[in-house]
Enzyme design. Structure first.
Site, PDB file in Angstrom:
ATOM      1  CB  THR A  15      60.045 -11.315 -27.750  1.00 56.55           C
ATOM      2  OG1 THR A  15      60.269  -9.912 -27.635  1.00 56.55           O
ATOM      3  CG2 THR A  15      59.780 -11.647 -29.205  1.00 56.55           C
ATOM      4  CB  SER A  62      62.714  -9.011 -19.722  1.00 55.17           C
ATOM      5  OG  SER A  62      63.630  -8.770 -20.758  1.00 55.17           O
ATOM      6  CB  THR A  95      65.916 -11.749 -25.549  1.00 54.94           C
ATOM      7  OG1 THR A  95      65.461 -10.555 -26.189  1.00 54.94           O
ATOM      8  CG2 THR A  95      65.265 -12.965 -26.165  1.00 54.94           C
ATOM      9  CG  ASP A  96      65.202  -6.459 -24.446  1.00 55.92           C
ATOM     10  OD1 ASP A  96      65.864  -6.928 -25.392  1.00 55.92           O
ATOM     11  OD2 ASP A  96      64.252  -5.677 -24.612  1.00 55.92           O
TER      12      ASP A  96
END
Ligand code: SIN
Length: 332
Positions: A15, A62, A95-96
């Site tokens: 992101t 990710s 971030t995932d």
């Protein structure tokens, strides 16, 4: 005047490199579209902090992370770490699965210079995007002498976390990343980088980057589970299973029966907790039956899977050496 530190930014997508046609929405956008050169150009303050150069290693959301990209990333970290005047490395990431990549690097990289992962919860085009400050802070940390010898670090929302400990704990908030056991290692406030404590666990790489990746999967214990998934995975040749167990590592009796059969078939079985914090007891206090399975200590299921995966890749026979495997979980 002393020269600014040379910092290499390895971009992988996420992101932080996301873009949207609707700046008012932090949910509707496309991750991993903006090139790293554009991300760096959006933060002119970087020029007074470091001599930054960048490499676009990948451009992925990710959630779609794969082992081959981890191998590539590890190779690029090793390459740049060996350059004599590189002071630190920053990795931009989604971030995932950031906590998984961070754990992988924690396990496999010696980090002669600081290696700092950063990300953003809001795309680069959103109102009040968090990526630019996170990137600037990550570069500040990567170039800071106090960050040396601390292993792989994660910088978001003005906080500095140990890679081993950090986890994403919110779907959308900019303070989504927490270290549930001991809190962050420190903080960044403008040019002030303060590392208030050192990581509780060893920071040196202990395991090689796998040449072959064994199948290691995660299952969960909950009310009335079936044993279909465990049996199917064993039949398919899974080498390790991490149980996202209830509470202090408690596993439903139906799963215990299935996992005992899995262990008898040579599968390494490790209990983690689905609670989000705390240490799974060794030996378990709640369910003596579950004592046949190892404890992930305070590693969440995703991080425990990483350790089991990389450990079994190095030594497939570890499943038959539970004492050594347990010692690894207690020390890494
Ligand atoms: C991703 O993980 O690549 C997308 C989500 C994010 O970075 O927040």
């Amino acid at each position: 005047m002393s020269q600014l530190p040379r910092i290499v930014v390895l971009a992988t997508g996420g992101t932080i490199a996301g873009a949207s046609t609707n700046p008012a929405s932090s949910a509707r956008y496309q991750a991993a579209t903006v090139p790293v050169s554009t991300l760096l150009a959006a933060v002119p303050a970087l020029q007074s902090v470091a001599r930054v150069e960048a490499e676009q290693v990948a451009q992925v959301d990710s959630k779609d992370m794969v082992f081959s990209l981890w191998s590539t990333l590890a190779a690029r970290v090793q390459h740049w770490s060996a350059e004599p005047d590189v002071a630190g490395i920053v990795i931009t990431h989604g971030t995932d699965t950031l906590e998984e990549t961070a754990m992988f690097l924690h396990l496999t990289q010696a980090c002669p210079v600081p290696v700092v992962l950063t990300a953003a919860m809001r795309p680069s085009t959103s109102l009040s995007a968090d990526g630019p400050l996170n990137l600037l802070d990550a570069v500040r940390v990567a170039g800071h002498p106090d960050a040396r010898g601390k292993g792989v670090l994660v910088v978001l929302n003005q906080q500095i976390h140990a890679a081993r400990d950090v986890t994403k704990a919110h779907t959308s908030a900019v303070d989504a990343f927490v270290s549930p056991q001991g809190g962050p290692l420190g903080f960044v406030q403008d040019e002030l980088v303060r590392l208030a404590r050192t990581p509780a666990h060893a920071v040196a790489a202990v395991l090689p980057v796998p040449a072959r990746w064994p199948d290691v999967e995660i299952i969960a214990s909950y009310a009335q589970p079936g044993r279909i998934a465990v049996d199917a995975m064993v039949a398919a040749g899974v080498k390790g299973l991490v149980v996202a167990a209830a509470g202090n590592g408690s596993v439903h009796e139906v799963l215990i029966a299935a996992l005992k059969d899995a262990a008898a078939a040579g599968v390494a079985v490790v209990r983690s907790s689905r609670t989000g914090a705390g240490h799974v007891a060794i030996p378990p206090v709640v369910d003596p039956d579950a004592g046949v399975f190892l404890s992930a200590a305070d590693l969440n299921p995703y991080k425990a899977r990483l350790l089991l995966l990389v450990a079994l890749a190095q030594e497939p026979g570890l499943a038959a050496a539970p004492d050594r495997l347990q010692a690894l979980f207690a020390s890494v």
